[in-house]
Structure formats: structure tokens, C-alpha cells
Design a protein around this motif. Structure first.
Motif, mmCIF file in Angstrom:
data_model
loop_
_atom_site.group_PDB
_atom_site.id
_atom_site.type_symbol
_atom_site.label_atom_id
_atom_site.label_comp_id
_atom_site.label_asym_id
_atom_site.label_seq_id
_atom_site.Cartn_x
_atom_site.Cartn_y
_atom_site.Cartn_z
ATOM 1 N N ALA A 1 38.859 73.563 43.383
ATOM 2 C CA ALA A 1 37.903 73.081 42.389
ATOM 3 C C ALA A 1 38.586 72.135 41.403
ATOM 4 N N LYS A 2 39.808 72.462 41.021
ATOM 5 C CA LYS A 2 40.548 71.610 40.102
ATOM 6 C C LYS A 2 40.852 70.253 40.744
ATOM 7 N N ALA A 3 41.242 70.263 42.019
ATOM 8 C CA ALA A 3 41.532 69.016 42.729
ATOM 9 C C ALA A 3 40.268 68.181 42.866
ATOM 10 N N GLU A 4 39.138 68.821 43.127
ATOM 11 C CA GLU A 4 37.865 68.094 43.253
ATOM 12 C C GLU A 4 37.473 67.469 41.918
ATOM 13 N N ALA A 5 37.660 68.202 40.815
ATOM 14 C CA ALA A 5 37.336 67.671 39.491
ATOM 15 C C ALA A 5 38.232 66.471 39.159
ATOM 16 N N GLU A 6 39.512 66.558 39.501
ATOM 17 C CA GLU A 6 40.433 65.442 39.263
ATOM 18 C C GLU A 6 40.021 64.225 40.081
ATOM 19 N N LYS A 7 39.650 64.439 41.319
ATOM 20 C CA LYS A 7 39.217 63.334 42.185
ATOM 21 C C LYS A 7 37.962 62.676 41.626
ATOM 22 N N GLN A 8 37.015 63.481 41.156
ATOM 23 C CA GLN A 8 35.786 62.945 40.587
ATOM 24 C C GLN A 8 36.075 62.165 39.310
#
Length: 149
Positions: free
Chosen positions: A50-57
């Protein structure tokens, strides 16, 4: 003779139900610890994803903002706030709750008419009870699929 056979059958069935393997308390504690560790590890992996997805977004939003800024020169206000709105896709068709209510109501009405001597009263009571039960089951299904909160 019948009593003896009956007693022997009962004793044999009770003896067959006896579980000979009894796990020791240490083995139980170890297995519980392994299960808890597995669940903890899974939750850490989900949090990292979830943290990686938020950073990507966030990076995509920054790239879009910089591309928009490059096209049109604007005055930058460092104290602005942005809001985002999510649009939900239009839901098509009947929900599971509606389907369940209709199916349960019809089945309850038929069952109530067959059971009760006064057909109309039985159909009304059975239909209402069936519709309520069908709605609750369908609503639970909608919650699991994410259609209802």
C-alpha cells in the motif's frame, strides 16, 4: 440378544470416536505461534504494498502537475490545498439484496400458501418473511463484493 448387540454397537461407536492423537500443549503453542507470525508477516507485506502504491500515485500526480505547469506558465501559490474527488462507476443491474428479496418473497408466498389453511394469509406472511430473509442474505453478499458499505 438384541440388547447385547445394541450395547456392543454403542460401545464400538463410542470407542471409534476416541481421538488417540492428543497434541501436547507445547505443540499447540508452537502451531499457534506460527499462525500468528504468518498473519503478522502478511499484514506487513500488505502495508508495504500500500505504501509503494501511494508513492507511485504521488509521483504520477507530480509528473502530471509538472507537465501541466510546463504547458502554461502560472503563478505558484505555495499555500494552496488540493482536493480530490472519486467518481464511482455507475452500478448496473439488480443488487444481490434486491434479487434476494424478490426470490425470497416469491418462495415464501408459495410456501405460506401451501402450509396455511387460509391461502391468502399464509401467502402474505410467508412472502413478507421470505422477502426479509432474502434481503438480509443478499445484503451480506453485496457487502462482501463491495457493492454496499
Amino acid at each position: 440378544m438384541k440388547r447385547i448387540i445394541g450395547i456392543v454397537l454403542i460401545a464400538a461407536s463410542l470407542a471409534a470416536c476416541n481421538n488417540k492423537y492428543k497434541a501436547s500443549s507445547e505443540e499447540r503453542a508452537d502451531s499457534l505461534k506460527m499462525i500468528k507470525d504468518s498473519l503478522t508477516l502478511d499484514s506487513f507485506k500488505r502495508a508495504e504494498a500500500a505504501k509503494a502504491e501511494a508513492e507511485k500515485q504521488r509521483q504520477e500526480e507530480e509528473a502530471a502537475a509538472s507537465a501541466a505547469a510546463a504547458k502554461k506558465p502560472t503563478v505558484v501559490n505555495h499555500y494552496h490545498t488540493t482536493t480530490t474527488t472519486q467518481t464511482q462507476a455507475e452500478k448496473k443491474g439488480w443488487s444481490s439484496a434486491a434479487k434476494g428479496a424478490v426470490i425470497g418473497g416469491a418462495a415464501g408466498a408459495i410456501g405460506g400458501a401451501l402450509i396455511d389453511k387460509k391461502k391468502g394469509r399464509g401467502a402474505l406472511i410467508g412472502g413478507a418473511a421470505g422477502a426479509g430473509a432474502g434481503y438480509l442474505i443478499g445484503r451480506d453478499k453485496d457487502k462482501k463484493t463491495g457493492r454496499a458499505q
